[in-house]
Design an enzyme around this catalytic site. Structure first.
Site, PDB file in Angstrom:
ATOM      1  N   ASP A  67       0.821  -1.207   0.000  1.00 45.68           N
ATOM      2  CA  ASP A  67       0.000   0.000   0.000  1.00 45.68           C
ATOM      3  C   ASP A  67       0.860   1.263   0.000  1.00 45.68           C
ATOM      4  O   ASP A  67       2.088   1.194   0.105  1.00 45.68           O
ATOM      5  CB  ASP A  67      -0.977  -0.005   1.201  1.00 45.68           C
ATOM      6  CG  ASP A  67      -0.309  -0.420   2.510  1.00 45.68           C
ATOM      7  OD1 ASP A  67       0.927  -0.492   2.562  1.00 45.68           O
ATOM      8  OD2 ASP A  67      -1.033  -0.668   3.485  1.00 45.68           O
ATOM      9  N   ASN A 135      -7.334  -2.234  14.563  1.00 46.13           N
ATOM     10  CA  ASN A 135      -8.753  -2.425  14.210  1.00 46.13           C
ATOM     11  C   ASN A 135      -8.948  -3.614  13.261  1.00 46.13           C
ATOM     12  O   ASN A 135     -10.012  -3.789  12.695  1.00 46.13           O
ATOM     13  CB  ASN A 135      -9.329  -1.140  13.588  1.00 46.13           C
ATOM     14  CG  ASN A 135      -8.648  -0.773  12.266  1.00 46.13           C
ATOM     15  OD1 ASN A 135      -7.764  -1.486  11.795  1.00 46.13           O
ATOM     16  ND2 ASN A 135      -9.070   0.337  11.671  1.00 46.13           N
ATOM     17  N   HIS A 137      -7.291  -4.132  10.420  1.00 41.86           N
ATOM     18  CA  HIS A 137      -7.073  -3.882   8.995  1.00 41.86           C
ATOM     19  C   HIS A 137      -5.854  -4.638   8.467  1.00 41.86           C
ATOM     20  O   HIS A 137      -4.939  -4.968   9.217  1.00 41.86           O
ATOM     21  CB  HIS A 137      -7.009  -2.382   8.674  1.00 41.86           C
ATOM     22  CG  HIS A 137      -5.758  -1.660   9.066  1.00 41.86           C
ATOM     23  ND1 HIS A 137      -5.739  -0.306   9.340  1.00 41.86           N
ATOM     24  CD2 HIS A 137      -4.468  -2.066   9.218  1.00 41.86           C
ATOM     25  CE1 HIS A 137      -4.502   0.059   9.637  1.00 41.86           C
ATOM     26  NE2 HIS A 137      -3.713  -0.977   9.564  1.00 41.86           N
ATOM     27  N   GLU A 142      -9.711  -1.179   5.604  1.00 41.71           N
ATOM     28  CA  GLU A 142     -10.267  -0.906   6.919  1.00 41.71           C
ATOM     29  C   GLU A 142     -11.539  -1.732   7.150  1.00 41.71           C
ATOM     30  O   GLU A 142     -12.094  -2.296   6.204  1.00 41.71           O
ATOM     31  CB  GLU A 142     -10.598   0.597   7.033  1.00 41.71           C
ATOM     32  CG  GLU A 142      -9.411   1.535   6.787  1.00 41.71           C
ATOM     33  CD  GLU A 142      -8.422   1.585   7.968  1.00 41.71           C
ATOM     34  OE1 GLU A 142      -8.461   0.710   8.840  1.00 41.71           O
ATOM     35  OE2 GLU A 142      -7.606   2.534   7.989  1.00 41.71           O
TER      36      GLU A 142
HETATM   37  C1  F6R Z   1       1.420  -1.243   6.133  1.00 40.77           C
HETATM   38  C2  F6R Z   1       0.180  -1.988   6.280  1.00 40.77           C
HETATM   39  C3  F6R Z   1      -0.602  -1.927   7.541  1.00 40.77           C
HETATM   40  C4  F6R Z   1       0.224  -2.312   8.763  1.00 40.77           C
HETATM   41  C5  F6R Z   1      -0.584  -2.214  10.039  1.00 40.77           C
HETATM   42  C6  F6R Z   1       0.251  -2.471  11.260  1.00 40.77           C
HETATM   43  O1  F6R Z   1       1.996  -1.450   4.866  1.00 40.77           O
HETATM   44  O2  F6R Z   1      -0.206  -2.606   5.351  1.00 40.77           O
HETATM   45  O3  F6R Z   1      -1.716  -2.778   7.440  1.00 40.77           O
HETATM   46  O4  F6R Z   1       0.702  -3.615   8.608  1.00 40.77           O
HETATM   47  O5  F6R Z   1      -1.157  -0.936  10.149  1.00 40.77           O
HETATM   48  O6  F6R Z   1       1.185  -1.437  11.392  1.00 40.77           O
HETATM   49  P1  F6R Z   1       2.333  -1.515  12.485  1.00 40.77           P
HETATM   50  O7  F6R Z   1       3.215  -2.664  12.076  1.00 40.77           O
HETATM   51  O8  F6R Z   1       3.055  -0.209  12.390  1.00 40.77           O
HETATM   52  O9  F6R Z   1       1.694  -1.759  13.790  1.00 40.77           O
END
Ligand code: F6R
Length: 246
Positions: A67, A135, A137, A142
């Site tokens: 992403d 959450n 995701h 989301e």
């Molecule tokens: C980032 C992504 C997000 C993260 C998620 C956890 O490329 O795809 O889904 O994996 O927000 O983020 P962290 O690892 O910073 O807790």
């Protein structure tokens, strides 16, 4: 699902790097989906170390970032493409033309369609690595995202935007965090042959419980992984804390 519970973040990173290196060992031209964030940075650090010691060769792999923030240039300190570049690609031998990411600038529909073409051109991704949001995701998908979604422009949840702003985030203020992102869709992700989900820390315990042991629902995007035939989860004790609790 194969759930591996390890002691802490370092062990999660170690196991994840070993997993990825073994996959590349079996299949040198592996096509890999890459996450950003706090969770995988230890894994990237270890993969770079393994490469320096001559233990893994990345010359034939192709990489596909999950992403990107929408409206953010590659050079922006918070850009995900830059994160993968700085932490991983700059230190290993993935040829430039084999590294891919969704473009966060321009025409969203065109960028998304172009990324889907790139993703599908060489067949399904051999390995998709994921982190998980508090959450639930995955990527920037989301809660409420259709499980059939393809790569596209999506709104970011308020919680995701809040979590994105911290002293080392590369954003000057919370308001600078974009309201949208461009992300591989859930349908796109589910076509990957193998998925590796990583999680560390108490803040992820609830999300891990819902994703792995709760009902499969679009309210918890990561719960879709229960429907995938080949998922490995490497999770530390803090993130796994609620797994057996009722
Ligand atoms: C980032 C992504 C997000 C993260 C998620 C956890 O490329 O795809 O889904 O994996 O927000 O983020 P962290 O690892 O910073 O807790």
């Amino acid at each position: 699902m194969n759930v591996i519970v390890v002691a802490n973040y370092d062990e999660m990173s170690e196991r994840a790097a070993a997993f990825v290196a073994a996959e590349i060992g079996h299949r040198p031209d592996l096509r890999i989906g890459l996450p950003t964030g706090n969770t995988p940075s230890g894994m990237y650090e270890r993969l770079v170390g393994m490469h320096r010691r001559g233990e893994v060769d990345f010359s034939q792999i192709s990489t596909f970032n999950l992403d990107e923030y929408w409206g953010i240039e590659f050079a922006h300190p918070a850009a995900f493409a830059r994160y993968i570049g700085d932490r991983f690609l700059a230190h290993v031998n993935v040829p430039e033309e084999q590294a891919h990411w969704p473009d966060g600038i321009g025409q969203a529909e065109q960028n998304a369609a172009a990324y889907e073409v790139l993703l599908s051109k060489g067949g399904p991704l051999g390995l998709l690595i994921l982190g998980i949001g508090v959450n639930g995701h995955i990527g920037f998908n989301e809660p409420g995202t259709n499980f059939a979604s393809r790569t596209g422009l999506v709104p970011l949840a308020e919680r995701t935007r809040q979590d994105a702003f911290h002293p080392r985030s590369g954003f000057d203020s919370a308001e600078d965090v974009p309201t949208h992102g461009i992300t591989m869709g859930i349908g796109t992700m589910m076509e990957s042959r193998r998925i590796l989900l990583l999680a560390s820390g108490q803040s992820k315990a609830q999300a891990i419980k819902k994703a792995l042991a709760g009902s499969v629902t679009e309210d918890v995007p990561a719960s879709v992984l229960q429907r995938h035939p080949d998922v490995t989860v490497i999770v530390d004790e803090a993130a796994a804390a609620l797994l057996d609790a009722d």
